[in-house]
Structures are given as structure tokens and as C-alpha cells.
Design an enzyme around this catalytic site. Structure first.
Site, PDB file in Angstrom:
ATOM      1  N   PRO A   1       0.793  -1.232   0.000  1.00  0.00           N
ATOM      2  CA  PRO A   1       0.000   0.000   0.000  1.00  0.00           C
ATOM      3  C   PRO A   1       0.830   1.290   0.000  1.00  0.00           C
ATOM      4  CG  PRO A   1      -0.154  -1.132   2.126  1.00  0.00           C
ATOM      5  CD  PRO A   1       0.522  -2.067   1.171  1.00  0.00           C
ATOM      6  N   ASN A   2       0.308   2.249  -0.696  1.00  0.00           N
ATOM      7  CA  ASN A   2       0.835   3.621  -0.777  1.00  0.00           C
ATOM      8  C   ASN A   2       2.098   3.752  -1.637  1.00  0.00           C
ATOM      9  OD1 ASN A   2      -1.219   4.554   1.055  1.00  0.00           O
ATOM     10  ND2 ASN A   2      -0.055   3.538   2.661  1.00  0.00           N
TER      11      ASN A   2
ATOM     12  N   ARG B   1       5.283  10.791  -2.470  1.00  0.00           N
ATOM     13  CA  ARG B   1       5.067  10.465  -1.070  1.00  0.00           C
ATOM     14  C   ARG B   1       6.374  10.630  -0.290  1.00  0.00           C
ATOM     15  NH1 ARG B   1       4.725   4.318   1.190  1.00  0.00           N
ATOM     16  NH2 ARG B   1       4.237   4.863   3.339  1.00  0.00           N
TER      17      ARG B   1
ATOM     18  N   TYR C   1      11.485   8.358   0.928  1.00  0.00           N
ATOM     19  CA  TYR C   1      11.364   7.289  -0.068  1.00  0.00           C
ATOM     20  C   TYR C   1      12.014   7.620  -1.418  1.00  0.00           C
ATOM     21  CZ  TYR C   1       8.091   5.447   3.344  1.00  0.00           C
ATOM     22  OH  TYR C   1       7.529   4.957   4.503  1.00  0.00           O
TER      23      TYR C   1
ATOM     24  N   HIS D   1      12.804  -2.915   1.366  1.00  0.00           N
ATOM     25  CA  HIS D   1      12.315  -1.623   1.836  1.00  0.00           C
ATOM     26  C   HIS D   1      13.175  -0.518   1.247  1.00  0.00           C
ATOM     27  CE1 HIS D   1       9.618  -3.549   4.573  1.00  0.00           C
ATOM     28  NE2 HIS D   1      10.616  -4.353   4.930  1.00  0.00           N
TER      29      HIS D   1
ATOM     30  N   ARG E   1      13.837   4.189  11.945  1.00  0.00           N
ATOM     31  CA  ARG E   1      12.626   5.011  11.986  1.00  0.00           C
ATOM     32  C   ARG E   1      11.824   4.745  13.258  1.00  0.00           C
ATOM     33  NH1 ARG E   1       9.711   4.496   6.466  1.00  0.00           N
ATOM     34  NH2 ARG E   1       8.711   6.381   7.286  1.00  0.00           N
TER      35      ARG E   1
HETATM   36  C1  DQA Z   1       8.460   0.762   3.530  1.00  0.00           C
HETATM   37  C2  DQA Z   1       8.608   0.964   5.040  1.00  0.00           C
HETATM   38  C3  DQA Z   1       7.280   0.781   5.753  1.00  0.00           C
HETATM   39  O1  DQA Z   1       7.438   0.992   7.146  1.00  0.00           O
HETATM   40  C4  DQA Z   1       6.263   1.781   5.235  1.00  0.00           C
HETATM   41  O2  DQA Z   1       5.015   1.560   5.834  1.00  0.00           O
HETATM   42  C5  DQA Z   1       6.167   1.797   3.742  1.00  0.00           C
HETATM   43  C6  DQA Z   1       7.377   1.647   2.952  1.00  0.00           C
HETATM   44  C7  DQA Z   1       9.766   1.085   2.778  1.00  0.00           C
HETATM   45  O3  DQA Z   1       9.858   0.687   1.619  1.00  0.00           O
HETATM   46  O4  DQA Z   1      10.662   1.734   3.311  1.00  0.00           O
HETATM   47  O5  DQA Z   1       5.104   2.030   3.194  1.00  0.00           O
HETATM   48  O6  DQA Z   1       8.151  -0.589   3.292  1.00  0.00           O
END
Ligand code: DQA
Length: 150
Positions: free
Chosen positions: A14-15, A22, A27, A104, A111
């Protein structure tokens, strides 16, 4: 040494469809489309077919795992926030049995504390994080190397 075309399924949680916009300071500025295109290109250079999917829904990610279970030689997954609590994705990864690399963009250990725990990692061959979009490219290279050597 495995020869011939390898098949790699890449799943984004997600996202991640908003990558580029974002929280770019965390990121990066690379969009998901750019990441996917590079993964496909990298795959081609290494005789691998790469299929990428993103979903904001846990069940859809799980459905993809089952759908591509027979096709995929290996899986790369960035479960995004599902990393931290989706026992359903963890269970599905155990069922499909393909080698999995967890990815990730950010270093989750640097974090908020709730991000430090991944319930997905125990189902994975390895984890790569903290290198932005490069985390995915490293994951693909290393996964292909492992699969070829098997
Ligand atoms: C993530 C790290 C996660 O904690 C976060 O919720 C994401 C992206 C990353 O790629 O760093 O959506 O997976």
C-alpha cells in the site's frame, strides 16, 4: 546452475503507488513506474522475466501470490505497512514456498519503533532496505544469482 529464463514476481504494498510524491525525503523521487521499468530491463539483461504488481489491499497481494505461485521462480516483496502486522501475507508466503526477498526503500530500523518489527522476514531468504529504489535492484540481482546457483 539453472539455465533458461527465470520468472520473478515483484509485489508492492500500500501507498507505494505514490512513490515520487510520497515523503520524497524518506522514499526518494523515483516513481513506481520507473522502478518497475528498471526491474524489467535488469531482468532482460539477466535472462529473467519480471512481472510487477502494486496493491493497496492485503487480499489482492495474497491473490497474486497464489496466482503466480507456479509461474514464479522467486518473489520480491515490499509489503509496505503490511510488513509490520500482516500475518496473512506471512502465512501466504509460507504456502507458496518460492524464495522471497523482502525489500524496503527506507531503513526501517532507523525510523519509528513500530517499524522495527517485520512479521514477514521469517518467511524470507533475505531482507534489503535503506537504499531507496536501489534496494529493489540489489534484491533482483541477488535473487537471480541465488536462483542460478541452485
Ligand atoms: C516501507 C517501510 C514501511 O514501514 C512503510 O510503511 C512503507 C514503505 C519502505 O519501503 O521503506 O510504506 O516498506
Amino acid at each position: 546452475m539453472k539455465t533458461g529464463t527465470l520468472h520473478i514476481l515483484v509485489l508492492h504494498g500500500p501507498n507505494l503507488n505514490f512513490l515520487g510524491q510520497r515523503e520524497p525525503e524518506i522514499y526518494g523521487k523515483t516513481t513506481l513506474d520507473e522502478i518497475n521499468r528498471t526491474l524489467v530491463e535488469l531482468g532482460k539483461k539477466r535472462e529473467a522475466e519480471v512481472k510487477c504488481f502494486q496493491s493497496n489491499h492485503e487480499g489482492q497481494l495474497i491473490d497474486r501470490l497464489y496466482e503466480y505461485r507456479q509461474w514464479a521462480n522467486g518473489i520480491i516483496i515490499n509489503p509496505a505497512a503490511f510488513t509490520h502486522y500482516s500475518l496473512a501475507i506471512y502465512d501466504a508466503l509460507l504456502v507458496v514456498e518460492n524464495p522471497v526477498v523482502e525489500v524496503h526503500l527506507s531503513n526501517i530500523f532507523k525510523r519509528e519503533e513500530w517499524r522495527h518489527k517485520s512479521v514477514i522476514s521469517p518467511a524470507c531468504m533475505g531482507i534489503i532496505g535503506g537504499f531507496g529504489a536501489d534496494s529493489y535492484f540489489m534484491a533482483l540481482r541477488e535473487l537471480l544469482k541465488k536462483l542460478r546457483d541452485e
